[in-house]
Design a protein around this motif. Structure first.
Motif, PDB file in Angstrom:
ATOM      1  N   ASP A 219       0.814  -1.221   0.000  1.00 43.21           N
ATOM      2  CA  ASP A 219       0.000   0.000   0.000  1.00 43.21           C
ATOM      3  C   ASP A 219       0.843   1.264   0.000  1.00 43.21           C
ATOM      4  O   ASP A 219       0.511   2.241  -0.677  1.00 43.21           O
ATOM      5  N   PHE A 220       1.907   1.278   0.792  1.00 34.95           N
ATOM      6  CA  PHE A 220       2.759   2.474   0.872  1.00 34.95           C
ATOM      7  C   PHE A 220       3.332   2.841  -0.501  1.00 34.95           C
ATOM      8  O   PHE A 220       3.273   4.000  -0.925  1.00 34.95           O
ATOM      9  N   THR A 221       3.881   1.860  -1.202  1.00 32.17           N
ATOM     10  CA  THR A 221       4.460   2.154  -2.513  1.00 32.17           C
ATOM     11  C   THR A 221       3.381   2.492  -3.540  1.00 32.17           C
ATOM     12  O   THR A 221       3.629   3.244  -4.477  1.00 32.17           O
ATOM     13  N   ARG A 222       2.169   1.937  -3.350  1.00 33.06           N
ATOM     14  CA  ARG A 222       1.057   2.291  -4.236  1.00 33.06           C
ATOM     15  C   ARG A 222       0.744   3.784  -4.124  1.00 33.06           C
ATOM     16  O   ARG A 222       0.573   4.481  -5.128  1.00 33.06           O
ATOM     17  N   LEU A 223       0.680   4.301  -2.901  1.00 33.53           N
ATOM     18  CA  LEU A 223       0.438   5.725  -2.681  1.00 33.53           C
ATOM     19  C   LEU A 223       1.591   6.565  -3.226  1.00 33.53           C
ATOM     20  O   LEU A 223       1.378   7.634  -3.815  1.00 33.53           O
ATOM     21  N   GLN A 224       2.793   6.096  -3.006  1.00 33.35           N
ATOM     22  CA  GLN A 224       3.989   6.792  -3.470  1.00 33.35           C
ATOM     23  C   GLN A 224       3.964   6.981  -4.986  1.00 33.35           C
ATOM     24  O   GLN A 224       4.187   8.090  -5.494  1.00 33.35           O
ATOM     25  N   ILE A 225       3.661   5.919  -5.703  1.00 32.19           N
ATOM     26  CA  ILE A 225       3.637   5.968  -7.167  1.00 32.19           C
ATOM     27  C   ILE A 225       2.486   6.829  -7.661  1.00 32.19           C
ATOM     28  O   ILE A 225       2.663   7.683  -8.546  1.00 32.19           O
ATOM     29  N   ASP A 226       1.290   6.636  -7.098  1.00 33.57           N
ATOM     30  CA  ASP A 226       0.113   7.382  -7.567  1.00 33.57           C
ATOM     31  C   ASP A 226       0.243   8.875  -7.294  1.00 33.57           C
ATOM     32  O   ASP A 226      -0.133   9.703  -8.136  1.00 33.57           O
ATOM     33  N   ALA A 227       0.760   9.225  -6.114  1.00 31.68           N
ATOM     34  CA  ALA A 227       0.908  10.640  -5.775  1.00 31.68           C
ATOM     35  C   ALA A 227       1.917  11.326  -6.696  1.00 31.68           C
ATOM     36  O   ALA A 227       1.689  12.460  -7.156  1.00 31.68           O
ATOM     37  N   SER A 228       3.032  10.662  -6.961  1.00 31.58           N
ATOM     38  CA  SER A 228       4.036  11.253  -7.854  1.00 31.58           C
ATOM     39  C   SER A 228       3.513  11.345  -9.279  1.00 31.58           C
ATOM     40  O   SER A 228       3.727  12.352  -9.977  1.00 31.58           O
ATOM     41  N   ASP A 229       2.795  10.312  -9.764  1.00 33.73           N
ATOM     42  CA  ASP A 229       2.224  10.357 -11.114  1.00 33.73           C
ATOM     43  C   ASP A 229       1.184  11.461 -11.234  1.00 33.73           C
ATOM     44  O   ASP A 229       1.147  12.187 -12.237  1.00 33.73           O
ATOM     45  N   LYS A 230       0.344  11.602 -10.215  1.00 34.52           N
ATOM     46  CA  LYS A 230      -0.702  12.631 -10.244  1.00 34.52           C
ATOM     47  C   LYS A 230      -0.088  14.023 -10.185  1.00 34.52           C
ATOM     48  O   LYS A 230      -0.554  14.946 -10.862  1.00 34.52           O
ATOM     49  N   ALA A 231       0.972  14.191  -9.383  1.00 35.52           N
ATOM     50  CA  ALA A 231       1.629  15.494  -9.283  1.00 35.52           C
ATOM     51  C   ALA A 231       2.332  15.862 -10.578  1.00 35.52           C
ATOM     52  O   ALA A 231       2.324  17.032 -10.998  1.00 35.52           O
TER      53      ALA A 231
END
Length: 328
Positions: free
Chosen positions: A105-117
């Motif tokens: 879950d942590f890396t999922r948030l990490q990837i999605d947040a960076s992609d969205k930003a």
């Protein structure tokens, strides 16, 4: 009310003291037994000696420790916090996880947040419809990454990763400082310094420094209501209502990161209903509950709008309700 609070505090402190001494002796017994089983006679002989020395030092050291002025302890704690922050930054950097590898879950948030930003990809709506507890943290990380990219447009994902770890270290240290302030108001500076010292060297917190997930990012929201609880006064109706409304808002935000945070609000409410004698205590608690429900409702609407999550998508992707017929 003060008499009741002092009586409860005295009982709890005595229970802690008895439990602590029992644990020390239990550790001594385990050391002796295991050393005897492994034919290690030096630890077996030293364990009771060191235990007795420790208890004597604790007994004599208490009197000397309480002679230290409060301002020196406060200054020492500030110095330790500053040193701990830079040490946490170094530790998190050395212990950092590889960026961009989707494993949990942590890396999922990490990837999605960076992609969205960065605007470089679509986030999986099915995941956030199913795991609602990650919605707010992902949006907060996205805002943090966008702010960093605004200041440094060429920042890579690894740079964003390092900045998020720094914010995580700040969140952990903020929780420790808030806890120190709460204990100082309740039990005094000398007790607070020992509590702060214990938290600063609490190793699980250091191991979490490179992982900016819900467990640590929500820590300040756990401790802040406890600090506000120390400002509640029996008979101060307006003050208590305002403080409870603030605690309700904090609990509503916190439960979107870590659901267990709401139990702090429940505990504070129960304590006020038990120990306060003013009838207006019910009004204060109900005001806090209203603030919690309203804030949680509005915040969920805002998150659904930001993530483009609709009722149909929730119905399609969220965990299904248990079907009693299927269980039978």
């Amino acid at each position: 009310m003060n008499a009741h609070k002092k009586a409860v505090s005295s009982v709890l402190l005595k229970i802690f003291a008895v439990g602590f001494v029992a644990l020390v002796f239990w550790a001594m017994i385990l050391t002796v037994v295991q050393s005897a089983q492994n034919n290690r006679y030096l630890p077996m002989a030293l364990a009771p000696v060191l235990t007795i020395i420790f208890l004597l030092l604790w007994k004599t050291g208490r009197a000397l420790y309480h002679r230290i002025p409060d301002h020196l302890l406060n200054g020492a704690f500030v110095f330790l916090c500053i040193a701990a922050f830079f040490a946490m930054l170094y530790f998190s950097y050395r212990m950092r996880l590889r960026f961009g590898v989707d494993t949990w879950d942590f890396t999922r948030l990490q990837i999605d947040a960076s992609d969205k930003a960065m605007g470089s990809g679509d986030i999986p709506l099915s995941y956030y419809a199913k795991y609602r507890n990650n919605q707010l943290l992902m949006l907060l990380l996205t805002s943090l990454f966008r702010m960093i990219l605004w200041m440094a447009p060429n920042a890579t994902g690894e740079v964003l990763h390092q900045w998020a770890m720094a914010v995580n270290c700040a969140a952990i240290l903020t929780a420790v400082i808030l806890c120190y302030c709460a204990v100082r108001r309740a039990y005094g500076t000398h007790f607070a310094f020992l509590a702060g010292l214990f938290l600063l060297f609490y190793t699980p917190l250091w191991l979490y420094t490179p992982i900016y997930y819900t467990d640590t990012m929500g820590l300040p929201l756990i401790v802040l209501p406890v600090l506000l609880f120390t400002y509640l006064k029996d008979g101060k109706t307006v003050r208590n209502i305002v403080l409870f409304c603030v605690m309700g808002i904090i609990a509503a935000i916190g439960m979107k990161i870590k659901m267990s945070i709401v139990f702090i609000f429940i505990a504070v409410s129960v304590a006020v209903l038990l120990f306060h004698r003013n009838k207006a205590r019910w009004l204060a608690v109900l005001s806090g509950v209203a603030a919690l429900v309203l804030t949680a409702f509005l915040l969920q609407l805002a998150m659904d709008s930001a993530l483009h999550l609709t009722k149909d998508r929730y119905d399609r992707y969220q965990f299904p309700y248990t079907d009693r017929k299927s269980v039978v």
